[in-house]
Design an enzyme around this catalytic site. Structure first.
Site, PDB file in Angstrom:
ATOM      1  N   PHE A 104       4.476   2.138  12.343  1.00  0.00           N
ATOM      2  CA  PHE A 104       4.910   2.717  11.065  1.00  0.00           C
ATOM      3  C   PHE A 104       4.140   2.042   9.935  1.00  0.00           C
ATOM      4  O   PHE A 104       3.467   1.061  10.136  1.00  0.00           O
ATOM      5  CB  PHE A 104       6.427   2.575  10.848  1.00  0.00           C
ATOM      6  CG  PHE A 104       6.942   1.160  10.891  1.00  0.00           C
ATOM      7  CD1 PHE A 104       7.319   0.576  12.094  1.00  0.00           C
ATOM      8  CD2 PHE A 104       7.058   0.399   9.730  1.00  0.00           C
ATOM      9  CE1 PHE A 104       7.800  -0.740  12.132  1.00  0.00           C
ATOM     10  CE2 PHE A 104       7.542  -0.902   9.757  1.00  0.00           C
ATOM     11  CZ  PHE A 104       7.904  -1.470  10.975  1.00  0.00           C
ATOM     12  N   TYR A 144       1.784 -11.852   4.929  1.00  0.00           N
ATOM     13  CA  TYR A 144       3.225 -11.678   4.750  1.00  0.00           C
ATOM     14  C   TYR A 144       4.094 -12.883   5.108  1.00  0.00           C
ATOM     15  O   TYR A 144       5.286 -12.878   4.805  1.00  0.00           O
ATOM     16  CB  TYR A 144       3.684 -10.432   5.520  1.00  0.00           C
ATOM     17  CG  TYR A 144       3.118  -9.171   4.904  1.00  0.00           C
ATOM     18  CD1 TYR A 144       3.695  -8.620   3.768  1.00  0.00           C
ATOM     19  CD2 TYR A 144       1.969  -8.570   5.411  1.00  0.00           C
ATOM     20  CE1 TYR A 144       3.165  -7.488   3.165  1.00  0.00           C
ATOM     21  CE2 TYR A 144       1.433  -7.432   4.824  1.00  0.00           C
ATOM     22  CZ  TYR A 144       2.035  -6.900   3.707  1.00  0.00           C
ATOM     23  OH  TYR A 144       1.502  -5.794   3.106  1.00  0.00           O
TER      24      TYR A 144
HETATM   25  C1  LIG Z   1       3.142  -3.118   5.430  1.00  0.00           C
HETATM   26  C2  LIG Z   1       1.863  -2.452   4.976  1.00  0.00           C
HETATM   27  O1  LIG Z   1       1.927  -1.440   4.348  1.00  0.00           O
HETATM   28  S1  LIG Z   1       0.434  -3.160   5.371  1.00  0.00           S
HETATM   29  C3  LIG Z   1      -0.727  -2.460   4.198  1.00  0.00           C
HETATM   30  C4  LIG Z   1      -1.065  -3.470   3.152  1.00  0.00           C
HETATM   31  N1  LIG Z   1      -2.017  -2.839   2.240  1.00  0.00           N
HETATM   32  C5  LIG Z   1      -3.346  -3.012   2.356  1.00  0.00           C
HETATM   33  O2  LIG Z   1      -3.865  -3.726   3.197  1.00  0.00           O
HETATM   34  C6  LIG Z   1      -4.169  -2.203   1.373  1.00  0.00           C
HETATM   35  C7  LIG Z   1      -5.324  -3.000   0.799  1.00  0.00           C
HETATM   36  N2  LIG Z   1      -4.895  -4.239   0.116  1.00  0.00           N
HETATM   37  C8  LIG Z   1      -4.111  -4.219  -0.990  1.00  0.00           C
HETATM   38  O3  LIG Z   1      -3.644  -3.197  -1.459  1.00  0.00           O
HETATM   39  C9  LIG Z   1      -3.834  -5.550  -1.667  1.00  0.00           C
HETATM   40  O4  LIG Z   1      -4.957  -6.383  -1.526  1.00  0.00           O
HETATM   41  C10 LIG Z   1      -2.602  -6.294  -1.080  1.00  0.00           C
HETATM   42  C11 LIG Z   1      -1.373  -5.397  -1.176  1.00  0.00           C
HETATM   43  C12 LIG Z   1      -2.834  -6.661   0.376  1.00  0.00           C
HETATM   44  C13 LIG Z   1      -2.390  -7.582  -1.895  1.00  0.00           C
HETATM   45  O5  LIG Z   1      -2.008  -7.264  -3.227  1.00  0.00           O
HETATM   46  P1  LIG Z   1      -2.249  -8.296  -4.438  1.00  0.00           P
HETATM   47  O6  LIG Z   1      -1.505  -7.790  -5.632  1.00  0.00           O
HETATM   48  O7  LIG Z   1      -3.683  -8.575  -4.584  1.00  0.00           O
HETATM   49  O8  LIG Z   1      -1.519  -9.613  -3.897  1.00  0.00           O
HETATM   50  P2  LIG Z   1      -0.980 -10.811  -4.812  1.00  0.00           P
HETATM   51  O9  LIG Z   1      -1.927 -11.079  -5.943  1.00  0.00           O
HETATM   52  O10 LIG Z   1       0.433 -10.568  -5.202  1.00  0.00           O
HETATM   53  O11 LIG Z   1      -1.049 -12.001  -3.775  1.00  0.00           O
HETATM   54  C14 LIG Z   1       0.079 -12.705  -3.301  1.00  0.00           C
HETATM   55  C15 LIG Z   1      -0.452 -13.793  -2.392  1.00  0.00           C
HETATM   56  O12 LIG Z   1      -1.020 -13.201  -1.213  1.00  0.00           O
HETATM   57  C16 LIG Z   1      -2.386 -13.601  -1.071  1.00  0.00           C
HETATM   58  N3  LIG Z   1      -3.122 -12.442  -0.548  1.00  0.00           N
HETATM   59  C17 LIG Z   1      -2.994 -11.162  -0.943  1.00  0.00           C
HETATM   60  N4  LIG Z   1      -3.810 -10.372  -0.223  1.00  0.00           N
HETATM   61  C18 LIG Z   1      -4.471 -11.168   0.628  1.00  0.00           C
HETATM   62  C19 LIG Z   1      -5.453 -10.938   1.611  1.00  0.00           C
HETATM   63  N5  LIG Z   1      -5.940  -9.705   1.846  1.00  0.00           N
HETATM   64  N6  LIG Z   1      -5.894 -11.992   2.336  1.00  0.00           N
HETATM   65  C20 LIG Z   1      -5.413 -13.233   2.097  1.00  0.00           C
HETATM   66  N7  LIG Z   1      -4.476 -13.509   1.162  1.00  0.00           N
HETATM   67  C21 LIG Z   1      -4.018 -12.486   0.428  1.00  0.00           C
HETATM   68  C22 LIG Z   1      -2.828 -13.978  -2.454  1.00  0.00           C
HETATM   69  O13 LIG Z   1      -3.917 -14.864  -2.422  1.00  0.00           O
HETATM   70  C23 LIG Z   1      -1.570 -14.635  -2.997  1.00  0.00           C
HETATM   71  O14 LIG Z   1      -1.488 -15.945  -2.454  1.00  0.00           O
HETATM   72  P3  LIG Z   1      -0.574 -17.128  -3.070  1.00  0.00           P
HETATM   73  O15 LIG Z   1       0.815 -16.920  -2.511  1.00  0.00           O
HETATM   74  O16 LIG Z   1      -1.205 -18.356  -2.559  1.00  0.00           O
HETATM   75  O17 LIG Z   1      -0.603 -16.964  -4.563  1.00  0.00           O
END
Ligand SMILES: CC(=O)SCCNC(=O)CCNC(=O)[C@H](O)C(C)(C)COP(=O)(O)OP(=O)(O)OC[C@H]1O[C@@H](n2cnc3c(N)ncnc32)[C@H](O)[C@@H]1OP(=O)(O)O
Length: 401
Positions: free
Chosen positions: A401, A124
């Site tokens: 949360f 984030y």
């Molecule tokens: C506040 C909360 O609710 S916390 C809960 C978060 N949800 C989860 O952990 C559930 C499991 N994970 C997921 O659903 C997904 O993997 C998410 C939401 C974490 C990421 O969604 P994605 O659509 O794959 O992310 P997106 O492709 O937009 O990536 C944006 C950037 O973040 C990075 N990123 C996304 N997830 C990760 C990760 N797990 N580890 C490292 N980098 C990541 C991407 O590489 C990308 O990097 P860039 O800025 O260099 O291009």
């Protein structure tokens, strides 16, 4: 991903959104019975869906809350949660689009702050969130925990049933839970998720209230390991520990450590400056670990957020960089009298996520400069920033949360 459409979900789509989130956490969808409670945890108009060709590919949600900031001010804050992207749509920019839309929405609502608790801290920062509070996970071995003379013995502790807990806990939280910067409002939806939902599915939860001379002034919610006996990892896991006065805090600690047949008491978060090891004759009965997943804050409206807190003595000009919300980028003169935009030469340069780390006084600018997280353009400017942002008690959130 250009072919993604982001829009606010209708009430009829909330259950699909929760299903997607639960699947992302490797959990089954809710049953009809669970949904009857869970649907009351949705604040209308705050669930976003990301669609690709009509398929729900991702989702993000927020509750309306607020944050207590240094100086006693309370600023509106979006508590962001239930963020997920379907496994077959990952790493194609769906989260990026959701975050962009959600931050725009939060700004339009006039909320100067957003906060979340990440599953993975690496994600984030790129969206402007920074770790803004620390909490200490505290583990105590009761058999080694003998209280020192002089530790308050507290008032009366009584066990209560779920109905009474739902009736009295929110009021106690409002009276004593907002005890320091970093604490947040718990909207009714929050109580639905963390209490009503757990009661509805029959989770084994114990609830206890502390009363002092002026009435109820603290409470606990904890989970014993079902059926465990000493020697078999019998744990009391405390999820919610609310109290502010030493009498209530140490009265509840004494209560917890006095429960029989327990190997370990774990409290998921307490303030880092609570001298709990000094409560005991043998401080080694306690271990503490700081969490990287405490409150991650996002200054959505930097001028309003900066003006919302008070400052220590001095003055510094800070250059803020916010690529996602460029209206925030610019120079700010921060002084003990307040904050103004300025064209004066910058003395310190920070990205907006690092500004969030400084905002509640949790991190020292001097230390962050040392690891390259901010740039000191004028010698001594980081130390001046530290004097301005300093807080009396470490900020702490205490609410999951
Ligand atoms: C506040 C909360 O609710 S916390 C809960 C978060 N949800 C989860 O952990 C559930 C499991 N994970 C997921 O659903 C997904 O993997 C998410 C939401 C974490 C990421 O969604 P994605 O659509 O794959 O992310 P997106 O492709 O937009 O990536 C944006 C950037 O973040 C990075 N990123 C996304 N997830 C990760 C990760 N797990 N580890 C490292 N980098 C990541 C991407 O590489 C990308 O990097 P860039 O800025 O260099 O291009």
């Amino acid at each position: 991903m250009s072919d993604i459409e982001i829009r606010t979900l209708a009430e009829s789509e909330w259950r699909a959104s929760l299903g997607l989130f639960r699947a992302a956490l490797h959990t089954l969808p809710v049953t009809d019975e669970q949904w009857a409670v869970a649907q009351r945890s949705y604040e209308p108009g705050r669930t976003l869906g990301a669609f690709h060709g009509g398929t729900l590919a991702g989702t993000a949600f927020a509750w309306s809350s607020d944050l207590l900031v240094p100086g006693g001010g309370v600023l509106p804050m979006a508590a962001v949660t239930r963020v997920a992207v379907r496994s077959d749509f990952r790493r194609r920019g769906v989260l990026r689009e959701l975050m962009r839309q959600q931050l725009t929405d939060i700004a339009e609502r006039g909320e100067p702050l957003a906060a979340l608790r990440p599953t993975e801290p690496v994600i984030y920062g790129r969206f402007g969130y920074g770790l803004a509070t620390h909490g200490a996970k505290t583990v105590v071995v009761p058999k080694d925990a003998v209280a020192r003379a002089g530790v308050p013995s507290g008032g009366r502790v009584r066990l209560v049933e779920p109905d009474e807990a739902l009736a009295v806990f929110p009021g106690i939280y409002e009276r004593v839970g907002r005890c320091r910067p970093g604490t947040i409002a718990r909207p009714p939806y929050w109580w639905t998720v963390f209490y009503e939902r757990a009661f509805a599915v029959g989770e084994h939860i114990i609830l206890a209230v502390h009363s002092g001379p002026d009435g109820d002034d603290g409470y606990l919610m904890y989970r014993p390991t079902p059926g465990a006996l000493p020697g078999t990892n019998a744990t009391l896991a405390v999820d919610d520990f609310v109290a502010a006065t030493p009498d209530a805090v140490y009265g509840l600690w004494r209560f917890l450590l006095g429960v029989d047949l327990v190997d370990e008491v774990t409290v998921w978060t307490r303030p880092t400056d609570e001298p709990v090891s000094e409560m005991l004759v043998d401080p080694r009965a306690i271990t503490r670990r700081e969490s990287r997943s405490d409150l991650w804050l996002r200054l959505v409206d930097v001028p309003t957020a900066l003006a919302g807190r008070t400052y220590g003595p001095g003055s510094v000009v800070v250059q803020v960089d916010d690529p996602l919300l460029p209206n925030n980028s610019g120079r700010y003169r921060i002084t003990s009298d307040g904050v103004t935009r300025t064209t004066d030469a910058p003395e310190l340069a920070v990205d907006v996520d690092v500004l969030a780390m400084l905002y509640l006084g949790t991190w020292r600018a001097v230390a962050l400069a040392g690891v390259g997280r901010l740039t000191e353009l004028v010698p001594g400017a980081a130390a001046r920033a530290d004097a301005l942002f300093a807080v009396v008690e470490p900020s702490w959130c205490g609410t999951f949360f």
